[in-house]
Design a protein around this motif. Structure first.
Motif, PDB file in Angstrom:
ATOM      1  N   PRO A   1       4.881 -11.211  14.838  1.00 52.70           N
ATOM      2  CA  PRO A   1       3.608 -10.552  15.181  1.00 52.70           C
ATOM      3  C   PRO A   1       3.321  -9.320  14.333  1.00 52.70           C
ATOM      4  O   PRO A   1       2.169  -9.006  14.074  1.00 52.70           O
ATOM      5  N   THR A   2       4.367  -8.610  13.917  1.00 55.90           N
ATOM      6  CA  THR A   2       4.161  -7.410  13.102  1.00 55.90           C
ATOM      7  C   THR A   2       4.917  -7.548  11.784  1.00 55.90           C
ATOM      8  O   THR A   2       6.116  -7.849  11.773  1.00 55.90           O
ATOM      9  N   ILE A   3       4.183  -7.316  10.703  1.00 60.84           N
ATOM     10  CA  ILE A   3       4.773  -7.431   9.362  1.00 60.84           C
ATOM     11  C   ILE A   3       4.465  -6.157   8.584  1.00 60.84           C
ATOM     12  O   ILE A   3       3.353  -5.629   8.656  1.00 60.84           O
ATOM     13  N   ALA A   4       5.457  -5.683   7.848  1.00 59.94           N
ATOM     14  CA  ALA A   4       5.230  -4.619   6.869  1.00 59.94           C
ATOM     15  C   ALA A   4       5.495  -5.214   5.494  1.00 59.94           C
ATOM     16  O   ALA A   4       6.534  -5.847   5.283  1.00 59.94           O
ATOM     17  N   ALA A   5       4.554  -5.038   4.593  1.00 60.92           N
ATOM     18  CA  ALA A   5       4.704  -5.583   3.236  1.00 60.92           C
ATOM     19  C   ALA A   5       4.459  -4.463   2.236  1.00 60.92           C
ATOM     20  O   ALA A   5       3.315  -4.120   1.949  1.00 60.92           O
ATOM     21  N   ASN A   6       5.532  -3.892   1.724  1.00 62.95           N
ATOM     22  CA  ASN A   6       5.457  -2.837   0.713  1.00 62.95           C
ATOM     23  C   ASN A   6       5.779  -3.493  -0.627  1.00 62.95           C
ATOM     24  O   ASN A   6       6.896  -3.394  -1.137  1.00 62.95           O
ATOM     25  N   VAL A   7       4.786  -4.185  -1.154  1.00 64.80           N
ATOM     26  CA  VAL A   7       4.990  -5.080  -2.300  1.00 64.80           C
ATOM     27  C   VAL A   7       3.805  -4.985  -3.261  1.00 64.80           C
ATOM     28  O   VAL A   7       2.739  -4.491  -2.895  1.00 64.80           O
ATOM     29  N   PRO A   8       3.949  -5.479  -4.481  1.00 65.12           N
ATOM     30  CA  PRO A   8       2.844  -5.435  -5.436  1.00 65.12           C
ATOM     31  C   PRO A   8       1.689  -6.356  -5.020  1.00 65.12           C
ATOM     32  O   PRO A   8       1.869  -7.266  -4.197  1.00 65.12           O
ATOM     33  N   PRO A   9       0.511  -6.137  -5.607  1.00 62.06           N
ATOM     34  CA  PRO A   9      -0.678  -6.929  -5.228  1.00 62.06           C
ATOM     35  C   PRO A   9      -0.480  -8.441  -5.339  1.00 62.06           C
ATOM     36  O   PRO A   9      -0.994  -9.188  -4.491  1.00 62.06           O
ATOM     37  N   ALA A  10       0.235  -8.915  -6.336  1.00 63.13           N
ATOM     38  CA  ALA A  10       0.412 -10.363  -6.492  1.00 63.13           C
ATOM     39  C   ALA A  10       1.165 -10.948  -5.305  1.00 63.13           C
ATOM     40  O   ALA A  10       0.878 -12.070  -4.861  1.00 63.13           O
ATOM     41  N   VAL A  11       2.113 -10.206  -4.780  1.00 69.04           N
ATOM     42  CA  VAL A  11       2.868 -10.678  -3.611  1.00 69.04           C
ATOM     43  C   VAL A  11       1.989 -10.618  -2.368  1.00 69.04           C
ATOM     44  O   VAL A  11       2.026 -11.505  -1.516  1.00 69.04           O
ATOM     45  N   HIS A  12       1.172  -9.572  -2.283  1.00 72.13           N
ATOM     46  CA  HIS A  12       0.224  -9.509  -1.153  1.00 72.13           C
ATOM     47  C   HIS A  12      -0.693 -10.731  -1.161  1.00 72.13           C
ATOM     48  O   HIS A  12      -1.004 -11.307  -0.113  1.00 72.13           O
ATOM     49  N   ALA A  13      -1.152 -11.114  -2.335  1.00 71.04           N
ATOM     50  CA  ALA A  13      -2.064 -12.265  -2.425  1.00 71.04           C
ATOM     51  C   ALA A  13      -1.396 -13.516  -1.873  1.00 71.04           C
ATOM     52  O   ALA A  13      -2.030 -14.305  -1.148  1.00 71.04           O
ATOM     53  N   HIS A  14      -0.119 -13.684  -2.188  1.00 73.13           N
ATOM     54  CA  HIS A  14       0.610 -14.850  -1.685  1.00 73.13           C
ATOM     55  C   HIS A  14       0.798 -14.764  -0.166  1.00 73.13           C
ATOM     56  O   HIS A  14       0.587 -15.744   0.561  1.00 73.13           O
ATOM     57  N   ILE A  15       1.190 -13.590   0.307  1.00 71.24           N
ATOM     58  CA  ILE A  15       1.392 -13.418   1.755  1.00 71.24           C
ATOM     59  C   ILE A  15       0.082 -13.670   2.497  1.00 71.24           C
ATOM     60  O   ILE A  15       0.030 -14.386   3.506  1.00 71.24           O
ATOM     61  N   ALA A  16      -0.991 -13.082   1.997  1.00 72.14           N
ATOM     62  CA  ALA A  16      -2.292 -13.208   2.676  1.00 72.14           C
ATOM     63  C   ALA A  16      -2.743 -14.662   2.731  1.00 72.14           C
ATOM     64  O   ALA A  16      -3.318 -15.109   3.732  1.00 72.14           O
ATOM     65  N   ALA A  17      -2.479 -15.389   1.661  1.00 74.25           N
ATOM     66  CA  ALA A  17      -2.945 -16.779   1.588  1.00 74.25           C
ATOM     67  C   ALA A  17      -2.174 -17.700   2.525  1.00 74.25           C
ATOM     68  O   ALA A  17      -2.668 -18.780   2.879  1.00 74.25           O
ATOM     69  N   SER A  18      -0.984 -17.311   2.912  1.00 75.28           N
ATOM     70  CA  SER A  18      -0.165 -18.203   3.736  1.00 75.28           C
ATOM     71  C   SER A  18       0.267 -17.545   5.048  1.00 75.28           C
ATOM     72  O   SER A  18       1.273 -17.921   5.641  1.00 75.28           O
ATOM     73  N   LEU A  19      -0.508 -16.594   5.515  1.00 75.55           N
ATOM     74  CA  LEU A  19      -0.135 -15.834   6.703  1.00 75.55           C
ATOM     75  C   LEU A  19      -0.268 -16.681   7.969  1.00 75.55           C
ATOM     76  O   LEU A  19      -1.350 -17.204   8.264  1.00 75.55           O
ATOM     77  N   PRO A  20       0.789 -16.819   8.737  1.00 74.00           N
ATOM     78  CA  PRO A  20       0.691 -17.593   9.988  1.00 74.00           C
ATOM     79  C   PRO A  20      -0.223 -16.915  11.005  1.00 74.00           C
ATOM     80  O   PRO A  20      -0.363 -15.694  11.000  1.00 74.00           O
ATOM     81  N   ASP A  21      -0.803 -17.709  11.894  1.00 73.28           N
ATOM     82  CA  ASP A  21      -1.702 -17.157  12.915  1.00 73.28           C
ATOM     83  C   ASP A  21      -0.987 -16.216  13.870  1.00 73.28           C
ATOM     84  O   ASP A  21      -1.617 -15.370  14.505  1.00 73.28           O
TER      85      ASP A  21
END
Lengths: 141, 266
Positions: free
Chosen positions: B201-221
């Motif tokens: 339910p809670t995620i912290a992502a301290n990562v570069p933009p390219a990794v954010h793009a991947h996380i955002a695209a496959s984020l579970p509901d």
């Protein structure tokens, strides 16, 4: 606008050398900086200062315009290597480069800055060497 | 070794540095100080305290001089120990004294090359956003570095807590730091560009933009809250936009970096 003699004087205590180049100024600087400290690496009085700060696993290169002119500043990713690696991880100096533009209406400036650096292990100081060329360009370029 | 500390107003920091850095070739260490101020510490020879104070001008709040250890490692430890708590959490190396008062004590030793001793602005912003959340349920720290966020989350009551990093050094440091703080973490060595984000339910992502793009695209509901960090201030808006249905409710910026707290509306 680009006064190499002023840059020589301002950089004398900072390991900076400066000279006149075709249409501009050439700067070289070198310094050893402790982790976490922000230090002046290159300076053109009244125009631009470039600071560095070694941080944990990386590096901040901080441009600061010494006036009201807007600054364009971008990383040249084609000239980047071994960013954030320690001397134990890579035996070569790391390299990072930037393109800059300073939008002065009377005399715009453009330039490139190359910074090479090597971090000692166990949070040791970082050796920096920088080279910049800044040139006057015509306002319509 | 000589140590000079000038405490200045944060809103005039850059102007003060314009005058101080030319006088101090060795550079200055910036540390947040109480009341929104910044402490500027310089080690080694240089102008007198009066001259440095004059250079700081009207922004100067206080000035002092002391003797610092000659050993750079001891000086670093002293600086780390002097950092004030951020939003009720103090991150310190194991060699530094525990904080006093009602402060969450997080002990982090960072081997050279491992990210996240808590000194980086992106880590500090993540901590500030994390400390503002009500703990509960599973938590994932993506790009965990030395485990600061995962350990803080576990100490505050989230569980189970997963920590992921692609750097082997960071994974090893996270496991060691978890033991130091007496918390249990699931620590995974993986490339976040090849990993599906966990359904925490809670995620912290301290990562570069390219990794954010991947996380955002496959984020579970199942993910309801995301702390977004590791992004340059000017890139934050674009990174946040990639998370689509998650709504930004808080944003922080400092020293060129940006972070945001995103929530999924029910």
């Amino acid at each position: 606008m680009l006064d190499h003699a002023a840059a020589v004087a301002a950089g004398a205590g900072h390991g900076q050398l400066a000279s006149e180049t075709a249409g501009g100024i050439g700067l070289t600087g070198q310094k050893i900086v402790e982790e976490g400290a922000r230090a002046l690496l290159l300076v053109v009085p009244g125009i631009l200062r470039i600071d560095v700060r070694p941080l944990e696993d990386g590096l901040q290169v901080i441009p600061r315009v010494l006036g009201d002119m807007p600054l364009g500043w971008e990383l040249d990713t084609s000239a980047m290597s071994d960013y954030g690696r320690t001397a134990e991880e890579t035996r070569l100096p790391a390299l990072v480069a930037f393109r800059l533009a300073i939008w002065d209406e009377r005399q715009p400036l453009a330039g490139r800055v190359v910074v090479s650096y090597t971090r000692g292990a166990e949070h040791g100081p970082t050796h920096f060497s920088a080279h910049a060329i800044i040139q006057q360009v015509s306002a319509d370029r | 070794m000589r140590e000079v500390v000038l405490t200045v107003r944060a809103d005039e920091l850059e102007e003060v540095l314009d005058r101080l850095l030319p006088l101090l070739p060795q550079g200055v260490h910036e540390t947040p100080a109480p009341g929104g101020a910044v402490a500027l510490t310089a080690f080694g020879p240089g102008p007198s305290l009066a001259e440095l104070g004059a250079a700081a001008g009207d922004a100067l709040l206080s000035a002092g001089e002391a003797v610092a250890p000659d050993d750079p490692a001891e000086r670093r430890l002293k600086l780390l120990a002097a950092r004030p708590a951020v939003a009720g959490v103090a991150v310190r190396p194991s060699g530094a004294a525990a904080p006093e008062g009602d402060v969450l004590d997080v002990v982090i030793d960072a081997p050279d090359g491992a990210f996240g001793a808590g000194t980086h602005p992106t880590t500090a912003m993540c901590l500030e956003l994390l400390m503002g959340l009500e703990p509960g349920g599973a938590f994932a720290d993506l790009g965990c570095g030395t485990g600061v966020l995962a350990i803080t989350a576990a100490l505050r009551g989230w569980g189970p807590v997963l920590a992921v990093d692609h750097e082997a050094l960071g994974v090893e440091a996270t496991e060691a730091n978890a033991r130091r703080n007496g918390v249990e973490l699931g620590v995974v060595h993986a490339d976040l560009l090849e990993l599906e984000p966990p359904p925490a339910p809670t995620i912290a992502a301290n990562v570069p933009p390219a990794v954010h793009a991947h996380i955002a695209a496959s984020l579970p509901d199942e993910v309801r809250v995301v702390i977004v960090s590791g992004v340059a201030e000017e890139a934050l808006e674009e990174v946040v936009a990639a998370y689509g249905r998650l709504r930004p409710v808080e944003a922080l910026a400092g020293r060129g970096w940006g972070a945001a707290l995103l929530v999924r509306d029910a």
